[in-house]
Write an enzyme that holds these catalytic residues in place. Structure first.
Site, mmCIF file in Angstrom:
data_model
loop_
_atom_site.group_PDB
_atom_site.id
_atom_site.type_symbol
_atom_site.label_atom_id
_atom_site.label_comp_id
_atom_site.label_asym_id
_atom_site.label_seq_id
_atom_site.Cartn_x
_atom_site.Cartn_y
_atom_site.Cartn_z
ATOM 1 N N SER A 223 0.813 -1.223 0.000
ATOM 2 C CA SER A 223 0.000 0.000 0.000
ATOM 3 C C SER A 223 0.845 1.271 0.000
ATOM 4 O O SER A 223 0.292 2.375 0.008
ATOM 5 C CB SER A 223 -0.954 -0.010 1.207
ATOM 6 N N LYS B 216 3.405 2.013 2.377
ATOM 7 C CA LYS B 216 3.841 2.469 3.711
ATOM 8 C C LYS B 216 5.325 2.829 3.686
ATOM 9 O O LYS B 216 5.732 3.851 4.239
ATOM 10 C CB LYS B 216 3.603 1.364 4.766
ATOM 11 N N GLU C 119 8.130 -1.767 9.958
ATOM 12 C CA GLU C 119 7.594 -3.096 10.301
ATOM 13 C C GLU C 119 7.237 -3.136 11.795
ATOM 14 O O GLU C 119 7.568 -4.092 12.511
ATOM 15 C CB GLU C 119 8.588 -4.222 9.944
ATOM 16 N N VAL C 120 6.521 -2.112 12.231
ATOM 17 C CA VAL C 120 6.263 -1.953 13.668
ATOM 18 C C VAL C 120 5.400 -3.081 14.225
ATOM 19 O O VAL C 120 5.452 -3.382 15.424
ATOM 20 C CB VAL C 120 5.667 -0.545 13.937
ATOM 21 N N CYS D 39 -6.526 -4.118 -4.936
ATOM 22 C CA CYS D 39 -6.857 -5.505 -4.605
ATOM 23 C C CYS D 39 -6.301 -6.429 -5.697
ATOM 24 O O CYS D 39 -6.610 -6.248 -6.889
ATOM 25 C CB CYS D 39 -8.377 -5.658 -4.480
ATOM 26 N N CYS E 94 -9.214 -6.497 -0.958
ATOM 27 C CA CYS E 94 -10.296 -5.707 -0.357
ATOM 28 C C CYS E 94 -11.068 -6.604 0.619
ATOM 29 O O CYS E 94 -10.885 -7.825 0.633
ATOM 30 C CB CYS E 94 -11.213 -5.146 -1.440
HETATM 31 N N1 LIG Z 1 -1.517 -4.490 -5.468
HETATM 32 C C1 LIG Z 1 -0.821 -3.348 -5.444
HETATM 33 N N2 LIG Z 1 -1.421 -2.212 -5.012
HETATM 34 C C2 LIG Z 1 -0.743 -1.048 -4.972
HETATM 35 N N3 LIG Z 1 0.560 -0.915 -5.327
HETATM 36 C C3 LIG Z 1 1.213 -2.021 -5.738
HETATM 37 C C4 LIG Z 1 0.570 -3.283 -5.836
HETATM 38 N N4 LIG Z 1 1.485 -4.190 -6.266
HETATM 39 C C5 LIG Z 1 2.660 -3.525 -6.422
HETATM 40 N N5 LIG Z 1 2.496 -2.212 -6.117
HETATM 41 C C6 LIG Z 1 3.584 -1.221 -6.120
HETATM 42 O O1 LIG Z 1 4.037 -1.160 -4.769
HETATM 43 C C7 LIG Z 1 4.256 0.211 -4.392
HETATM 44 C C8 LIG Z 1 4.173 0.359 -2.882
HETATM 45 O O2 LIG Z 1 5.160 -0.496 -2.324
HETATM 46 P P1 LIG Z 1 5.743 -0.303 -0.878
HETATM 47 O O3 LIG Z 1 6.111 1.145 -0.642
HETATM 48 O O4 LIG Z 1 6.853 -1.313 -0.760
HETATM 49 O O5 LIG Z 1 4.496 -0.699 0.028
HETATM 50 P P2 LIG Z 1 4.421 -1.309 1.512
HETATM 51 O O6 LIG Z 1 5.600 -0.755 2.270
HETATM 52 O O7 LIG Z 1 3.089 -0.813 2.046
HETATM 53 O O8 LIG Z 1 4.455 -2.805 1.394
HETATM 54 C C9 LIG Z 1 3.198 0.960 -5.164
HETATM 55 O O9 LIG Z 1 3.534 2.344 -5.330
HETATM 56 C C10 LIG Z 1 3.166 0.204 -6.500
HETATM 57 O O10 LIG Z 1 4.164 0.703 -7.371
HETATM 58 C C1 LIG Z 2 0.177 -10.428 6.486
HETATM 59 C C2 LIG Z 2 1.391 -10.608 7.363
HETATM 60 C C3 LIG Z 2 2.651 -10.239 6.914
HETATM 61 N N1 LIG Z 2 3.727 -10.384 7.711
HETATM 62 C C4 LIG Z 2 5.070 -9.951 7.274
HETATM 63 C C5 LIG Z 2 5.449 -10.242 5.851
HETATM 64 C C6 LIG Z 2 6.405 -9.104 5.497
HETATM 65 O O1 LIG Z 2 7.727 -9.482 5.929
HETATM 66 C C7 LIG Z 2 5.937 -7.933 6.376
HETATM 67 C C8 LIG Z 2 5.137 -6.871 5.656
HETATM 68 O O2 LIG Z 2 5.897 -6.274 4.610
HETATM 69 P P1 LIG Z 2 5.500 -4.890 3.868
HETATM 70 O O3 LIG Z 2 5.422 -5.236 2.416
HETATM 71 O O4 LIG Z 2 6.644 -3.967 4.176
HETATM 72 O O5 LIG Z 2 4.187 -4.397 4.409
HETATM 73 O O6 LIG Z 2 5.131 -8.523 7.406
HETATM 74 C C9 LIG Z 2 3.581 -10.894 8.996
HETATM 75 O O7 LIG Z 2 4.582 -11.024 9.739
HETATM 76 N N2 LIG Z 2 2.356 -11.271 9.449
HETATM 77 C C10 LIG Z 2 1.248 -11.151 8.670
HETATM 78 O O8 LIG Z 2 0.111 -11.515 9.117
#
Ligand SMILES: Nc1ncnc2c1ncn2[C@@H]1O[C@H](COP(=O)(O)OP(=O)(O)O)[C@@H](O)[C@H]1O
Ligand SMILES: Cc1cn([C@H]2C[C@H](O)[C@@H](COP(=O)(O)O)O2)c(=O)[nH]c1=O
Length: 191
Positions: A12, A14, A77-78, A134, A174
């Site tokens: 998303s 983050k 990853e809080v 989604c 979603c």
């Molecule tokens: N299903 C998805 N929904 C939204 N963005 C996605 C999706 N799959 C890949 N992306 C890409 O991932 C980026 C966000 O990644 P990231 O900052 O690593 O998110 P998070 O830290 O929340 O896991 C988006 O800007 C987009 O380029």
């Molecule tokens: C759903 C879920 C995920 N995790 C773990 C898997 C990944 O290592 C991180 C999330 O990574 P992000 O893309 O930076 O958001 O969390 C988990 O430990 N427990 C869960 O339920």
């Protein structure tokens, strides 16, 4: 000082948000440190899928943040930290430190992570809730993360950190497309 909490499912943005808030500090005189749980093995540092990296200190817990004594503390990853770490955040805020945290709000069963509950109880100045697209219906309304094991929803009642090393696959979903545990029906409303 104040607490900012960045939440949302995987993918998303983050990390993107954390990087955009904290990376300019490298060019300032503001003392700062970004911590990431060592339970997160996928990346060294905050790495967004869309690009961008933030250097982090990998830690098992946040106790060293009290010794580091910087003006701004970031935590990635809080959801992988614990109640004692939430107490550290509270102590930092009490001391006047600005704290920015990012992580999942909901686990693979759609439950709020314990440290996230604790952080929200601290009364953050700002809560950012991000959504992803989604991975099932492709609408931009994903709030949950579906964890799949051999292609099937992983619904074990586990609370530990899940690895992102290929053992599981992760889909942003979603509320309609998310498959959670079957819940017992609640009482029938009267009337
Ligand atoms: N299903 C998805 N929904 C939204 N963005 C996605 C999706 N799959 C890949 N992306 C890409 O991932 C980026 C966000 O990644 P990231 O900052 O690593 O998110 P998070 O830290 O929340 O896991 C988006 O800007 C987009 O380029
Ligand atoms: C759903 C879920 C995920 N995790 C773990 C898997 C990944 O290592 C991180 C999330 O990574 P992000 O893309 O930076 O958001 O969390 C988990 O430990 N427990 C869960 O339920």
């Amino acid at each position: 000082m104040d607490l900012t909490v960045i939440l949302g499912p995987m993918k998303s943005g983050k990390s993107l948000e954390l990087i955009s808030l904290l990376s300019p500090l490298r060019h300032s005189n503001v003392t700062h440190a970004v911590y990431q749980s060592s339970r997160h093995g996928r990346d060294d540092g905050v790495v967004s899928r869309v690009g961008g990296v933030l250097e982090t200190r990998k830690v098992n817990d946040l106790s060293s943040a009290l010794d580091d004594d910087v003006e701004v503390v970031g935590v990635d990853e809080v959801h992988m930290f614990g109640a004692d770490d939430v107490a550290v955040v509270a102590a930092l805020l009490e001391r006047g430190t600005r704290v920015v945290v990012a992580g999942l709000d909901l686990d693979h069963l759609g439950r709020l992570f314990e440290p996230v509950i604790g952080l929200l109880e601290l009364g953050p100045a700002k809560v950012v809730h991000r959504r992803a697209v989604c991975d099932c219906c492709r609408r931009f309304n994903a709030t949950h993360t579906q964890v799949l094991h051999h292609g099937e929803p992983y619904l074990a009642d586990s609370t530990g950190a899940l690895p992102d090393d290929g053992t599981y696959t992760y889909e942003a979903r979603c509320r309609s497309c998310f498959v959670g545990p079957v819940r017992a029906p609640g009482p029938t409303p009267m009337g």
